[in-house]
Design an enzyme around this catalytic site. Structure first.
Site, short mmCIF file in Angstrom:
data_model
loop_
_atom_site.label_atom_id
_atom_site.label_comp_id
_atom_site.label_asym_id
_atom_site.label_seq_id
_atom_site.Cartn_x
_atom_site.Cartn_y
_atom_site.Cartn_z
N GLU A 53 0.84 -1.21 0.00
CA GLU A 53 0.00 0.00 0.00
C GLU A 53 0.87 1.25 0.00
O GLU A 53 0.60 2.22 -0.73
CB GLU A 53 -0.90 0.00 1.22
CG GLU A 53 -1.75 1.25 1.38
CD GLU A 53 -2.23 1.44 2.81
OE1 GLU A 53 -2.61 2.58 3.14
OE2 GLU A 53 -2.22 0.47 3.58
N ASP A 57 0.76 3.85 -3.16
CA ASP A 57 0.38 5.26 -3.01
C ASP A 57 1.33 6.14 -3.81
O ASP A 57 0.90 7.10 -4.47
CB ASP A 57 0.41 5.63 -1.53
CG ASP A 57 0.10 7.10 -1.30
OD1 ASP A 57 -0.97 7.56 -1.74
OD2 ASP A 57 0.93 7.79 -0.68
N ASP A 126 -7.20 0.85 0.50
CA ASP A 126 -5.83 0.41 0.78
C ASP A 126 -5.43 -0.76 -0.10
O ASP A 126 -4.30 -0.83 -0.61
CB ASP A 126 -5.71 0.01 2.25
CG ASP A 126 -5.82 1.19 3.19
OD1 ASP A 126 -5.73 2.35 2.72
OD2 ASP A 126 -6.01 0.97 4.41
N GLU A 129 -4.51 0.36 -3.68
CA GLU A 129 -3.14 0.87 -3.77
C GLU A 129 -2.13 -0.27 -3.74
O GLU A 129 -1.13 -0.25 -4.47
CB GLU A 129 -2.87 1.85 -2.64
CG GLU A 129 -3.65 3.15 -2.75
CD GLU A 129 -3.43 4.09 -1.60
OE1 GLU A 129 -3.64 5.31 -1.79
OE2 GLU A 129 -3.04 3.63 -0.50
#
EC number: 3.1.26.3
Length: 236
Positions: A53, A57, A126, A129
């Site tokens: 994650e 991002d 989450d 990502e």
């Protein structure tokens, strides 16, 4: 239940448009931190999706920034930043995850499953990502970019709402204009690890239904909550 999840994972991989060479990457991207609570760390690090994650991002931010820079060559930094935030925030990622069918494919602890984890926007966001990071690691930046262009197509084509440079100030001005006290903010929840926390903040204005939003810091969550409240009340 296991068979249903396995079928959901296969269907998700098809919708992603990327056939994984390393299936373990996809499985890890779909594994919520609750699964490994109390379990020893593996030789390659934690077995949940938090580190993916974290990487995803950054990959998403790069892809969005590249796309916006090419799409809006005359936009200034502030305009690009507003558009970028709208495309990388939890709400956008959750909508992408719902469209992809991420929820049924998630690997959750029994407790998280019972509390509706497969439908939680934060959990789905989450995972999205993490999936993007897994595709990046498995197929490179071109594969991640192809997934982004497909999965975020609706978000990219949605007409931008009127942007507000400082949503907290805008909400304060609106409240005062309505003859109400200043808005108040409180942290309703904090989840995730120390290096990648998620804050849930509730914003309240007198005589207006409170609203919550999430962010990677308290400040980001407060801005997201203020923006969401302004949108809900038709201010922006």
């Amino acid at each position: 239940m296991a068979n249903l999840r396995a079928e959901a994972v296969v269907a998700l991989e098809t919708r992603l448009g990327h056939r994984f060479n390393d299936k373990a990457l996809l499985e890890r991207a779909l594994t919520h931190a609750s699964v490994g609570e109390g379990a020893p760390v593996g030789i390659h690090g934690p077995r949940d999706n938090e580190r993916l994650e974290f990487l995803g991002d950054r990959v998403l931010g790069l892809l969005v920034a590249e796309r916006l820079s090419a799409q809006f060559p005359t936009a200034d930094e502030g305009q690009l930043s507003s558009r970028l935030h709208a495309l990388v925030d939890k709400g956008a990622c959750a909508r992408v995850g719902e469209a992809l069918g991420v929820g049924p494919a998630l690997r959750l602890s029994p407790g998280e499953t019972k509390t509706g984890g497969r439908r939680k926007a934060g959990v789905i966001a989450d995972a999205v990502e993490a999936i993007l990071a897994a595709v990046y690691l498995d197929g490179g930046l071109d594969a991640a970019k192809a997934l982004f262009e497909r999965a975020w197509s609706d978000e990219l084509s949605a007409p931008p709402s009127r942007t507000v440079t400082n949503p907290k100030s805008a909400l304060q001005e609106w409240a005062q204009g309505q003859g109400r006290p200043l808005p108040t903010y409180r942290i309703a929840d904090r989840t995730g690890s120390d290096h990648a926390p998620t804050f849930t903040v509730e914003v309240s204005v007198q005589d207006v239904q409170p609203l919550t939003a999430q962010g990677r810091s308290r400040q980001e969550a407060e801005k997201a909550a203020a923006t969401a409240l302004l949108k809900r009340e038709g201010v922006i």
